[in-house]
Structures are given as C-alpha cells and as structure tokens.
Design a protein around this motif. Structure first.
Motif, mmCIF file in Angstrom:
data_model
loop_
_atom_site.group_PDB
_atom_site.id
_atom_site.type_symbol
_atom_site.label_atom_id
_atom_site.label_comp_id
_atom_site.label_asym_id
_atom_site.label_seq_id
_atom_site.Cartn_x
_atom_site.Cartn_y
_atom_site.Cartn_z
ATOM 1 N N PRO A 131 0.833 -1.213 0.000
ATOM 2 C CA PRO A 131 0.000 0.000 0.000
ATOM 3 C C PRO A 131 0.863 1.256 0.000
ATOM 4 N N LEU A 132 0.190 2.393 -0.048
ATOM 5 C CA LEU A 132 0.900 3.671 -0.101
ATOM 6 C C LEU A 132 1.893 3.783 1.064
ATOM 7 N N LEU A 133 3.109 4.155 0.744
ATOM 8 C CA LEU A 133 4.143 4.301 1.767
ATOM 9 C C LEU A 133 4.162 5.748 2.263
ATOM 10 N N PRO A 134 4.719 5.953 3.484
ATOM 11 C CA PRO A 134 4.666 7.302 4.082
ATOM 12 C C PRO A 134 5.277 8.389 3.200
ATOM 13 N N TYR A 135 6.274 8.035 2.418
ATOM 14 C CA TYR A 135 6.925 9.068 1.597
ATOM 15 C C TYR A 135 6.326 9.186 0.215
ATOM 16 N N GLU A 136 5.244 8.472 -0.054
ATOM 17 C CA GLU A 136 4.599 8.541 -1.362
ATOM 18 C C GLU A 136 3.339 9.390 -1.299
ATOM 19 N N ARG A 137 3.014 9.993 -2.416
ATOM 20 C CA ARG A 137 1.762 10.731 -2.558
ATOM 21 C C ARG A 137 0.946 10.093 -3.661
ATOM 22 N N LEU A 138 -0.379 10.215 -3.565
ATOM 23 C CA LEU A 138 -1.254 9.693 -4.609
ATOM 24 C C LEU A 138 -1.518 10.774 -5.647
ATOM 25 N N TYR A 139 -1.370 10.408 -6.893
ATOM 26 C CA TYR A 139 -1.635 11.339 -7.995
ATOM 27 C C TYR A 139 -2.652 10.725 -8.941
ATOM 28 N N MET A 140 -3.338 11.617 -9.668
ATOM 29 C CA MET A 140 -4.285 11.180 -10.684
ATOM 30 C C MET A 140 -3.555 11.120 -12.026
ATOM 31 N N PRO A 141 -3.620 9.989 -12.709
ATOM 32 C CA PRO A 141 -3.020 9.943 -14.051
ATOM 33 C C PRO A 141 -3.638 11.019 -14.941
ATOM 34 N N HIS A 142 -2.801 11.743 -15.669
ATOM 35 C CA HIS A 142 -3.332 12.857 -16.438
ATOM 36 C C HIS A 142 -4.309 12.398 -17.516
ATOM 37 N N VAL A 143 -4.132 11.190 -18.061
ATOM 38 C CA VAL A 143 -5.054 10.741 -19.104
ATOM 39 C C VAL A 143 -6.491 10.687 -18.589
ATOM 40 N N ALA A 144 -6.645 10.587 -17.255
ATOM 41 C CA ALA A 144 -7.994 10.513 -16.695
ATOM 42 C C ALA A 144 -8.662 11.881 -16.654
ATOM 43 N N THR A 145 -7.867 12.951 -16.684
ATOM 44 C CA THR A 145 -8.443 14.293 -16.555
ATOM 45 C C THR A 145 -8.190 15.154 -17.775
ATOM 46 N N CYS A 146 -7.361 14.694 -18.702
ATOM 47 C CA CYS A 146 -6.998 15.514 -19.858
ATOM 48 C C CYS A 146 -8.243 15.889 -20.654
ATOM 49 N N SER A 147 -8.417 17.185 -20.890
ATOM 50 C CA SER A 147 -9.630 17.628 -21.565
ATOM 51 C C SER A 147 -9.625 17.220 -23.029
ATOM 52 N N VAL A 148 -8.434 17.044 -23.599
ATOM 53 C CA VAL A 148 -8.357 16.657 -25.008
ATOM 54 C C VAL A 148 -8.443 15.147 -25.162
ATOM 55 N N ARG A 149 -7.746 14.450 -24.289
ATOM 56 C CA ARG A 149 -7.624 13.014 -24.468
ATOM 57 C C ARG A 149 -8.701 12.223 -23.745
ATOM 58 N N SER A 150 -9.436 12.826 -22.823
ATOM 59 C CA SER A 150 -10.451 12.057 -22.112
ATOM 60 C C SER A 150 -11.477 11.554 -23.110
ATOM 61 N N GLY A 151 -11.789 10.294 -23.045
ATOM 62 C CA GLY A 151 -12.718 9.682 -23.978
ATOM 63 C C GLY A 151 -12.040 9.266 -25.267
ATOM 64 N N ALA A 152 -10.789 9.694 -25.475
ATOM 65 C CA ALA A 152 -10.097 9.352 -26.710
ATOM 66 C C ALA A 152 -8.708 8.813 -26.424
ATOM 67 N N GLU A 153 -8.458 8.436 -25.191
ATOM 68 C CA GLU A 153 -7.135 7.928 -24.860
ATOM 69 C C GLU A 153 -6.915 6.573 -25.530
ATOM 70 N N PRO A 154 -5.691 6.255 -25.838
ATOM 71 C CA PRO A 154 -5.427 4.964 -26.488
ATOM 72 C C PRO A 154 -5.874 3.828 -25.582
ATOM 73 N N PRO A 155 -6.707 2.931 -26.090
ATOM 74 C CA PRO A 155 -7.269 1.861 -25.264
ATOM 75 C C PRO A 155 -6.181 1.025 -24.606
ATOM 76 N N ASP A 156 -5.121 0.746 -25.316
ATOM 77 C CA ASP A 156 -4.066 -0.090 -24.753
ATOM 78 C C ASP A 156 -3.439 0.557 -23.533
ATOM 79 N N ALA A 157 -3.090 1.822 -23.654
ATOM 80 C CA ALA A 157 -2.451 2.525 -22.546
ATOM 81 C C ALA A 157 -3.388 2.570 -21.347
ATOM 82 N N THR A 158 -4.654 2.811 -21.596
ATOM 83 C CA THR A 158 -5.606 2.905 -20.500
ATOM 84 C C THR A 158 -5.690 1.596 -19.749
ATOM 85 N N ARG A 159 -5.786 0.491 -20.481
ATOM 86 C CA ARG A 159 -5.904 -0.801 -19.835
ATOM 87 C C ARG A 159 -4.630 -1.083 -19.033
ATOM 88 N N CYS A 160 -3.497 -0.749 -19.645
ATOM 89 C CA CYS A 160 -2.209 -1.038 -19.024
ATOM 90 C C CYS A 160 -2.050 -0.281 -17.709
#
Ligand SMILES: [Zn+2]
Length: 105
Positions: free
Chosen positions: A58-87
């Motif tokens: 699980p998350l370690l004390p020195y780590e922070r949680l970030y949101m992958p940009h592909v999940a929020t990108c206004s251009v790529r959201s809904g059009a992200e490469p399927p392979d990368a998303t699954r990976c």
C-alpha cells in the motif's frame, strides 16, 4: 515557487512526468489527490518514480497519490489509447462518481 516540469502535449495543462517501475514515462496531474491511483515519490536524483499501490504494497509514508493525467486531460479524455488505458488501470472519473453515488458515499 517551482515551475511545472512540463505541459501536456494535448491540452497544454501542466503535468508531472513520472517514471514507472517498467521505466515508462507516465504523466500525472501536478496536485496530489486521494482519488488518484498512482503513488509517486522523488528519488535521490529528483526523478518522480511512480507505481500502482496494491494490497501487498500500500501507499508508503513518503509517497503521494496522484491522478493519471489521461484521466483528466480535456483533449484526451474519452479518446485515450485503449491499450495505454488498460495497461495503467486508469479509472474513468465518470464510473467512479457513479459508483460513489450508488453506495451513497
Ligand atoms: Zn492533457
């Protein structure tokens, strides 16, 4: 005030480039968020290292949680490469919100 290290090539929003355990470049939103699914920390030479937290690691004390940009990108959201998303195991924001609403949280 530290300058953003890079801009998204698609939407020009600032992103942080991390290096995954597999050695791939992976852009995340610059602000840590508890909703993210990517744990990242800066190593000794200032490189942001990212990985997916798991039950075994699980998350370690020195780590922070970030949101992958592909999940929020206004251009790529809904059009992200399927392979990368699954990976990357990206969780679509719409699905998360829907699930949260149904459980009443
Ligand atoms: Zn973008």
């Amino acid at each position: 005030m530290p300058a953003p290290s890079a801009l998204c090539p698609d939407c020009r929003e600032p992103v942080l480039w991390t290096i995954t355990e597999a050695g791939r470049r992976h852009a995340v939103d610059p602000t840590p968020t508890e909703d993210g699914n990517t744990a990242a920390y800066r190593d000794g030479v200032g490189t942001l290292r990212s990985r997916r937290p798991s039950e075994e690691l699980p998350l370690l004390p020195y780590e922070r949680l970030y949101m992958p940009h592909v999940a929020t990108c206004s251009v790529r959201s809904g059009a992200e490469p399927p392979d990368a998303t699954r990976c990357l195991g990206v969780i679509r924001l719409d699905e998360r919100r829907g699930r949260r609403d149904r459980t009443g949280r």
